[in-house]
Write an enzyme that holds these catalytic residues in place. Structure first.
Site, PDB file in Angstrom:
ATOM      1  N   ASP A 187       4.705  -1.962  -7.407  1.00 29.62           N
ATOM      2  CA  ASP A 187       6.044  -1.674  -7.580  1.00 29.62           C
ATOM      3  C   ASP A 187       6.941  -2.646  -7.859  1.00 29.62           C
ATOM      4  O   ASP A 187       8.105  -2.801  -7.894  1.00 29.62           O
ATOM      5  CB  ASP A 187       6.860  -0.247  -7.132  1.00 29.62           C
ATOM      6  CG  ASP A 187       6.201   1.026  -7.135  1.00 29.62           C
ATOM      7  OD1 ASP A 187       5.332   1.333  -8.713  1.00 29.62           O
ATOM      8  OD2 ASP A 187       6.012   1.643  -6.606  1.00 29.62           O
ATOM      9  N   ARG A 188       6.549  -3.445  -7.124  1.00 27.17           N
ATOM     10  CA  ARG A 188       7.352  -5.136  -7.569  1.00 27.17           C
ATOM     11  C   ARG A 188       7.793  -5.791  -6.180  1.00 27.17           C
ATOM     12  O   ARG A 188       8.727  -5.898  -6.152  1.00 27.17           O
ATOM     13  CB  ARG A 188       7.678  -4.916  -8.335  1.00 27.17           C
ATOM     14  CG  ARG A 188       7.001  -5.255 -10.475  1.00 27.17           C
ATOM     15  CD  ARG A 188       7.663  -6.567 -10.950  1.00 27.17           C
ATOM     16  NE  ARG A 188       6.251  -6.508 -12.363  1.00 27.17           N
ATOM     17  CZ  ARG A 188       5.895  -6.997 -12.334  1.00 27.17           C
ATOM     18  NH1 ARG A 188       5.465  -8.545 -10.905  1.00 27.17           N
ATOM     19  NH2 ARG A 188       4.563  -7.458 -13.445  1.00 27.17           N
ATOM     20  N   LEU A 189       7.410  -4.142  -5.823  1.00 28.38           N
ATOM     21  CA  LEU A 189       7.949  -4.786  -3.721  1.00 28.38           C
ATOM     22  C   LEU A 189       7.159  -4.588  -3.049  1.00 28.38           C
ATOM     23  O   LEU A 189       6.556  -4.636  -1.947  1.00 28.38           O
ATOM     24  CB  LEU A 189       8.589  -3.047  -3.063  1.00 28.38           C
ATOM     25  CG  LEU A 189       9.621  -2.177  -3.836  1.00 28.38           C
ATOM     26  CD1 LEU A 189       9.540  -0.610  -3.506  1.00 28.38           C
ATOM     27  CD2 LEU A 189      11.102  -2.872  -4.390  1.00 28.38           C
TER      28      LEU A 189
END
Ligand SMILES: Cc1cc2nc3c(=O)[nH]c(=O)nc-3n(C[C@H](O)[C@H](O)[C@H](O)COP(=O)(O)O)c2cc1C
Length: 209
Positions: A187-189
């Protein structure tokens, strides 16, 4: 065998570094990229700036780490070498796509000693030694045949002899001021941990992705 991206997820540090010296961490990521059979696992994009502040980027190979400095070899009359004469500030990026990892470095470049450059040059295959003599790196040349002719001339000149290091070829060492480890996560975290020099050793902080 190539590791899939997911094999490495979750082993990234939480908020405690696995190494107190980030340069050991850098070495371990290169080792793991080599173990994952990534080509040119030691390739890094090196950014320099010219006298007008205009940046230029190119790939070079990290050949050694000496006292925590990153060492690469090149031609001292090349564009990058000219840039380094006007500004010794550099940025470096490693990217291993298959491992979803990136390392960014900012630092200061200086010439490697002639003794260390000699030592490395002596370890190179004969063809690479001739190549160093034959290429006026970054200069305009008329055509391919011109390069081949210079190569043939040097091959003749050095036939049966020890090939010395050209005075215009050698190493640079990059003193690391800060170094950031990036690991892709869901999640692009992503994880980002940046180390910077402290009076004794290194401090670090986590950055938002
Ligand atoms: C994978 C790879 C590795 C390279 N390694 C080096 C290197 O270690 N030293 C070098 O001078 N050029 C290396 N090159 C060539 C440089 O990218 C560049 O073309 C050359 O150094 C001239 O750059 P300059 O005109 O900006 O000085 C490499 C290129 C690639 C694609």
């Amino acid at each position: 065998m190539k590791k899939s991206k997911d094999d490495l997820r979750g082993i990234f540090l939480d908020d405690v570094p696995l190494f107190s010296n980030p340069v050991e961490w850098l070495q371990s990521w290169i080792d793991e990229a080599e173990a994952a059979e990534i080509h040119d696992a030691n390739a890094m994009v090196l950014v320099t700036v010219d006298n007008l502040g205009k940046p230029g980027a190119r790939v070079v190979l990290l050949k050694e780490i000496i006292n925590d400095d990153l060492v690469f070899y090149t031609n001292y009359t090349s564009r990058k070498a000219h840039d380094l004469m006007v500004s010794d500030r550099v940025a470096v990026v490693f990217h291993w796509r298959d491992l979803d990892r990136q390392i960014r470095v900012e630092g200061v470049a200086s010439l490697l000693s002639p003794e260390l450059s000699d030592k490395y040059f002596d370890s190179r295959p004969e063809g690479s030694k001739i190549g160093a003599w034959a290429s006026p790196q970054s200069k305009s040349i008329p055509n391919r045949a011109y390069l081949e002719t210079i190569r043939t001339n040097f091959e003749k000149e050095f036939a049966g002899k020890e090939i010395p290091r050209p005075s215009y070829w050698g190493g640079y060492r990059i003193y690391i001021e800060n170094i950031e480890f990036w690991k892709g996560r869901d999640d692009r975290l992503h994880d980002r941990i940046q180390f910077f020099r402290a009076i004794h050793g290194w401090n670090y902080r986590r950055l938002a992705p």
